[in-house]
Design a protein around this motif. Structure first.
Motif, PDB file in Angstrom:
ATOM      1  N   SER A  73      -1.882   3.655 -53.047  1.00 41.37           N
ATOM      2  CA  SER A  73      -3.245   3.406 -53.494  1.00 41.37           C
ATOM      3  C   SER A  73      -3.794   2.164 -52.808  1.00 41.37           C
ATOM      4  N   LEU A  74      -5.088   2.188 -52.575  1.00 44.15           N
ATOM      5  CA  LEU A  74      -5.760   1.040 -51.971  1.00 44.15           C
ATOM      6  C   LEU A  74      -6.885   0.644 -52.916  1.00 44.15           C
ATOM      7  N   LEU A  75      -6.887  -0.606 -53.352  1.00 44.38           N
ATOM      8  CA  LEU A  75      -7.887  -1.091 -54.307  1.00 44.38           C
ATOM      9  C   LEU A  75      -7.958  -0.153 -55.525  1.00 44.38           C
ATOM     10  N   ASP A  76      -6.773   0.235 -55.977  1.00 39.99           N
ATOM     11  CA  ASP A  76      -6.631   1.065 -57.188  1.00 39.99           C
ATOM     12  C   ASP A  76      -7.172   2.484 -57.058  1.00 39.99           C
ATOM     13  N   ARG A  77      -7.434   2.903 -55.838  1.00 43.56           N
ATOM     14  CA  ARG A  77      -7.832   4.308 -55.657  1.00 43.56           C
ATOM     15  C   ARG A  77      -6.796   4.976 -54.764  1.00 43.56           C
ATOM     16  N   PRO A  78      -6.382   6.198 -55.134  1.00 48.45           N
ATOM     17  CA  PRO A  78      -5.371   6.878 -54.318  1.00 48.45           C
ATOM     18  C   PRO A  78      -5.881   7.106 -52.885  1.00 48.45           C
ATOM     19  N   VAL A  79      -4.974   6.930 -51.930  1.00 46.86           N
ATOM     20  CA  VAL A  79      -5.344   7.088 -50.522  1.00 46.86           C
ATOM     21  C   VAL A  79      -5.236   8.548 -50.120  1.00 46.86           C
ATOM     22  N   LYS A  80      -6.382   9.143 -49.814  1.00 44.64           N
ATOM     23  CA  LYS A  80      -6.380  10.520 -49.309  1.00 44.64           C
ATOM     24  C   LYS A  80      -7.285  10.529 -48.097  1.00 44.64           C
ATOM     25  N   GLY A  81      -6.723  10.497 -46.914  1.00 45.44           N
ATOM     26  CA  GLY A  81      -7.544  10.455 -45.708  1.00 45.44           C
ATOM     27  C   GLY A  81      -7.881   9.029 -45.319  1.00 45.44           C
ATOM     28  N   PRO A  82      -8.459   8.846 -44.125  1.00 43.86           N
ATOM     29  CA  PRO A  82      -8.723   7.517 -43.572  1.00 43.86           C
ATOM     30  C   PRO A  82      -9.541   6.629 -44.513  1.00 43.86           C
ATOM     31  N   GLN A  83      -9.125   5.392 -44.626  1.00 41.71           N
ATOM     32  CA  GLN A  83      -9.762   4.441 -45.528  1.00 41.71           C
ATOM     33  C   GLN A  83     -10.786   3.589 -44.801  1.00 41.71           C
ATOM     34  N   LYS A  84     -11.910   3.327 -45.467  1.00 41.90           N
ATOM     35  CA  LYS A  84     -12.964   2.537 -44.835  1.00 41.90           C
ATOM     36  C   LYS A  84     -12.936   1.071 -45.248  1.00 41.90           C
ATOM     37  N   GLU A  85     -12.232   0.766 -46.368  1.00 40.95           N
ATOM     38  CA  GLU A  85     -12.297  -0.608 -46.889  1.00 40.95           C
ATOM     39  C   GLU A  85     -11.284  -1.521 -46.208  1.00 40.95           C
ATOM     40  N   ILE A  86     -10.897  -1.187 -44.996  1.00 42.59           N
ATOM     41  CA  ILE A  86      -9.882  -1.993 -44.323  1.00 42.59           C
ATOM     42  C   ILE A  86     -10.365  -2.408 -42.941  1.00 42.59           C
ATOM     43  N   GLY A  87      -9.697  -3.423 -42.402  1.00 45.46           N
ATOM     44  CA  GLY A  87      -9.836  -3.747 -40.987  1.00 45.46           C
ATOM     45  C   GLY A  87      -8.469  -3.521 -40.387  1.00 45.46           C
ATOM     46  N   PHE A  88      -8.423  -2.941 -39.182  1.00 48.75           N
ATOM     47  CA  PHE A  88      -7.128  -2.633 -38.572  1.00 48.75           C
ATOM     48  C   PHE A  88      -7.052  -3.334 -37.217  1.00 48.75           C
ATOM     49  N   VAL A  89      -5.939  -4.020 -36.977  1.00 51.89           N
ATOM     50  CA  VAL A  89      -5.719  -4.636 -35.664  1.00 51.89           C
ATOM     51  C   VAL A  89      -4.403  -4.118 -35.107  1.00 51.89           C
ATOM     52  N   PHE A  90      -4.445  -3.611 -33.884  1.00 50.93           N
ATOM     53  CA  PHE A  90      -3.233  -3.074 -33.257  1.00 50.93           C
ATOM     54  C   PHE A  90      -2.624  -4.101 -32.307  1.00 50.93           C
ATOM     55  N   GLN A  91      -1.449  -3.758 -31.791  1.00 48.15           N
ATOM     56  CA  GLN A  91      -0.823  -4.642 -30.801  1.00 48.15           C
ATOM     57  C   GLN A  91      -1.691  -4.726 -29.541  1.00 48.15           C
ATOM     58  N   LYS A  92      -2.189  -3.567 -29.111  1.00 46.47           N
ATOM     59  CA  LYS A  92      -3.171  -3.558 -28.028  1.00 46.47           C
ATOM     60  C   LYS A  92      -4.529  -3.883 -28.630  1.00 46.47           C
ATOM     61  N   ALA A  93      -5.357  -4.566 -27.867  1.00 44.60           N
ATOM     62  CA  ALA A  93      -6.665  -4.913 -28.413  1.00 44.60           C
ATOM     63  C   ALA A  93      -7.518  -3.662 -28.628  1.00 44.60           C
ATOM     64  N   ALA A  94      -7.273  -2.615 -27.812  1.00 47.60           N
ATOM     65  CA  ALA A  94      -8.024  -1.356 -27.920  1.00 47.60           C
ATOM     66  C   ALA A  94      -9.530  -1.595 -27.936  1.00 47.60           C
ATOM     67  N   LEU A  95     -10.026  -2.254 -26.883  1.00 47.68           N
ATOM     68  CA  LEU A  95     -11.464  -2.512 -26.779  1.00 47.68           C
ATOM     69  C   LEU A  95     -12.114  -1.453 -25.893  1.00 47.68           C
ATOM     70  N   LEU A  96     -13.420  -1.289 -26.042  1.00 50.42           N
ATOM     71  CA  LEU A  96     -14.161  -0.390 -25.162  1.00 50.42           C
ATOM     72  C   LEU A  96     -14.455  -1.157 -23.873  1.00 50.42           C
ATOM     73  N   GLU A  97     -13.952  -0.658 -22.755  1.00 54.43           N
ATOM     74  CA  GLU A  97     -13.988  -1.478 -21.547  1.00 54.43           C
ATOM     75  C   GLU A  97     -15.387  -1.606 -20.954  1.00 54.43           C
ATOM     76  N   TRP A  98     -16.344  -0.792 -21.441  1.00 52.45           N
ATOM     77  CA  TRP A  98     -17.694  -0.888 -20.906  1.00 52.45           C
ATOM     78  C   TRP A  98     -18.580  -1.796 -21.751  1.00 52.45           C
ATOM     79  N   ARG A  99     -18.023  -2.373 -22.796  1.00 49.07           N
ATOM     80  CA  ARG A  99     -18.818  -3.232 -23.655  1.00 49.07           C
ATOM     81  C   ARG A  99     -18.352  -4.672 -23.549  1.00 49.07           C
ATOM     82  N   GLY A 100     -19.299  -5.603 -23.634  1.00 51.24           N
ATOM     83  CA  GLY A 100     -18.970  -7.013 -23.681  1.00 51.24           C
ATOM     84  C   GLY A 100     -18.322  -7.340 -25.015  1.00 51.24           C
ATOM     85  N   ALA A 101     -17.818  -8.578 -25.144  1.00 51.57           N
ATOM     86  CA  ALA A 101     -17.080  -8.978 -26.337  1.00 51.57           C
ATOM     87  C   ALA A 101     -17.912  -8.753 -27.601  1.00 51.57           C
TER      88      ALA A 101
END
Lengths: 264, 318
Positions: A73-101
């Motif tokens: 559960s996330l914030l007391d609601r069962p997790v079913k499918g992708p969650q929006k109330e989170i921020g995710f950071v991966f090992q790779k920055a995974a940035l869009l290479e055509w966009r500025g910072a």
């Protein structure tokens, strides 16, 4: 540690999480009966040998992977499918290479359909907070690894998520940059009060950042032990490194991880 | 994307200036660890970025990249002229450049009309192939069922010599534009599909995970992430496709037509009019070159950020 039912006011509740991947030839158990409750505002770090399912655990919380059995559960609601109330950071920055910072940070707002003006203000705040000022328009290939990861962190924080999930975010950085990023992340956590779950290979990182350190075993991934970190809430990198409590905990962890790998 | 491409030009200039004055980021209240001055020295790429080249500099760069091939062409031209003028080969087989030039100017109004016909067939064929190819690529990249049902057929259809379909198309659709355009589409379709599928599939899976946690629907994810990410692949496919579209149109005209450069070529061949034949060939190549350059320019505008555009490729800003 015991499979307690998710209480009111739990940021993340996991109980009995088990994940099996079956291929044509064999069946591997990535996670075996993992239960963990995380309170709002905690900074939980997860350490364990490679392939112990740490990353899978984060993806389950994010709703990107479904567990074979168990509840989350996330914030007391069962997790079913992708969650929006989170921020995710991966090992790779995974940035869009055509966009500025800055435009990369604002991707978060565009994808969510957030208010533009508000998102722009928040982006500028984060840019200043993470020392990206002056690099707003630089494309990812023009940024160093540390700077790229700062952009990814800002992107994950843009919508002020109550929960931040980080999957070895600084694993690809050099040691010095990594220390700087640790200090900055610690400061951001103190300032925002976000619940953070961070997966890492580094014992020093786990202890310096965490309010709690969770140690996992090699495959199948189980929680071996949970250590509360008895260090002040406001930490300074140099002080923590010379603190005897840091040494003791780091030594314990190293011993535990060594045996966890050996028993495998 | 265009919006993106347009502001990139300005962005380059702005970032270059910004990099110069940003050695010390402002307002970095440190926790007492490493001081702010060490936090962000300009990363290697930014500090060393060359300023945006001026028009004169760009012209110089273009000239620098063009003079070598131009020299080779000039040598070839000279050799042709020499051989033809000395009549080592009879002129009815190899005309002199002057004869070709005279033929072209004498019959210009006729040739121009035929060129426009072929150009029209090529452009319509190419645009249709690009649109259909992209649509097919999206369908294949997004649907497992269509991937399994369509993709093998698309690959298999590539082994059919499409030029051999031309007579059938003439039987079905007559002597007008339609069979030529269809042939151009059939030939140009394949590289667009292949490159489109490759491009759409090359999206970083972590970016797609990220998009899912951002709560974005498939259309937004396509528009903001997958499509721009596929563009470099797609543009490479379009460059191949545009030259193939010319082949399709001309071959269509070979088989049955009353106008177009392919038709003129057959006519000249029948009359042993090698000067007209050469003039015709030059015009056909001209169509191919002009369209190719147009796609190149579109590419330079759409994906200036891509690695293939950063190297010193001719015809771009380098």
């Amino acid at each position: 540690m015991t499979a307690a039912p998710a209480r009111a006011g739990t940021a993340i509740g996991m109980s009995g999480l088990t994940v099996r991947f079956s291929s044509r030839r064999s069946q591997t158990t990535a996670l075996d009966d993992v239960s963990l409750d995380i309170e709002p505002g905690e900074f939980v770090t997860i350490v364990g040998p490679s392939g112990c399912g740490k990353s899978t655990l984060l993806k389950i919380v994010a709703g990107l992977v479904r567990p074979t059995s168990g509840e989350v559960s996330l914030l007391d609601r069962p997790v079913k499918g992708p969650q929006k109330e989170i921020g995710f950071v991966f090992q790779k920055a995974a940035l869009l290479e055509w966009r500025g910072a800055r435009a990369n940070i604002l991707l978060q707002a565009e994808m969510r359909g957030m208010d533009r003006a508000q998102a722009a203000r928040r982006a500028d705040e984060l840019i200043e907070m993470t020392g990206l000022t002056g690099f707003e328009k630089a494309l990812p290939h023009e940024l160093s690894g540390g700077m790229q990861q700062r952009v990814a962190l800002c992107r994950a924080l843009l919508h002020s998520p109550p929960v931040l999930l980080m999957d070895e975010p600084f694993g690809a950085l050099d040691a010095l940059t990594r220390e700087q990023m640790n200090a900055e992340l610690h400061r951001i956590w103190r300032e925002t009060g976000t619940t953070v779950v961070l997966v890492t290979h580094s014992i020093a990182e786990a202890v310096f950042l965490g309010t709690r350190v969770v140690v996992m075993s090699a495959r199948p991934g189980r929680i071996i032990r949970t250590f509360p970190v008895e260090l002040p809430a406001h930490r300074d990198y140099a002080q923590v490194m010379s603190d005897p409590r840091f040494d003791r905990l780091a030594t314990d962890l190293r011993g535990l991880l060594g045996s966890a790998a050996a028993n495998h | 994307m265009t919006e993106n491409a347009l502001d990139t030009a300005g962005r380059k200039a702005a970032a270059a200036t910004a990099a110069g004055e940003s050695a010390v980021p402002a307002g970095n209240s440190s926790t007492g660890g490493p001081g702010p001055s060490t936090v962000a020295g300009p990363p290697p790429g930014v500090g060393g970025r060359p300023p945006r080249p001026t028009l004169g500099r760009r012209a110089l760069g273009l000239a620098d990249s063009l003079w070598r091939p131009a020299l080779v062409l000039a040598a070839f031209f000279a050799a042709w002229w020499f051989v033809a003028a000395q009549e080592y080969v009879p002129n009815y087989l190899v005309p002199t450049p002057v004869q070709v030039w005279t033929t072209m100017t004498d019959q210009w109004s006729e040739l121009a009309r035929h060129t426009l016909v072929t150009l029209y067939e090529t452009v319509v064929g190419f645009v249709l192939a690009a649109a259909l190819g992209l649509a097919a690529a999206v369908a294949i990249a997004y649907s497992r069922t269509l991937d399994k049902a369509l993709y093998p057929i698309v690959l298999f259809a590539q082994v059919i010599p499409k030029i051999a379909i031309a007579p059938l198309l003439v039987v079905w659709f007559g002597l007008g534009f339609t069979p030529k355009i269809i042939l151009a589409v059939l030939i140009a379709f394949f590289p667009v599909v292949i490159s489109g599928v490759a491009g759409l599939r090359s999206t970083d899976p972590e970016l797609l995970d990220l998009a899912a946690t951002m709560g974005a629907g498939p259309w937004r994810t396509f528009r903001k992430i997958r499509f721009p990410n596929a563009l470099p692949h797609l543009m490479a496919g379009l460059k191949v496709a545009v030259t193939l579209a010319v082949v399709g149109a001309v071959v269509g005209e070979f088989v049955g037509a009353s106008e177009g450069l392919g038709y003129v070529l057959l006519l000249a061949n029948g009359n042993l009019d090698s000067a007209l034949l050469f003039a015709d060939l030059i015009l056909m190549s001209g169509i191919g070159i002009v369209l190719f350059v147009l796609v190149e320019i579109a590419e330079a505008l759409l994906i200036p950020w891509h690695a293939s555009r950063r190297a010193g490729v001719p015809l771009t800003t380098s």
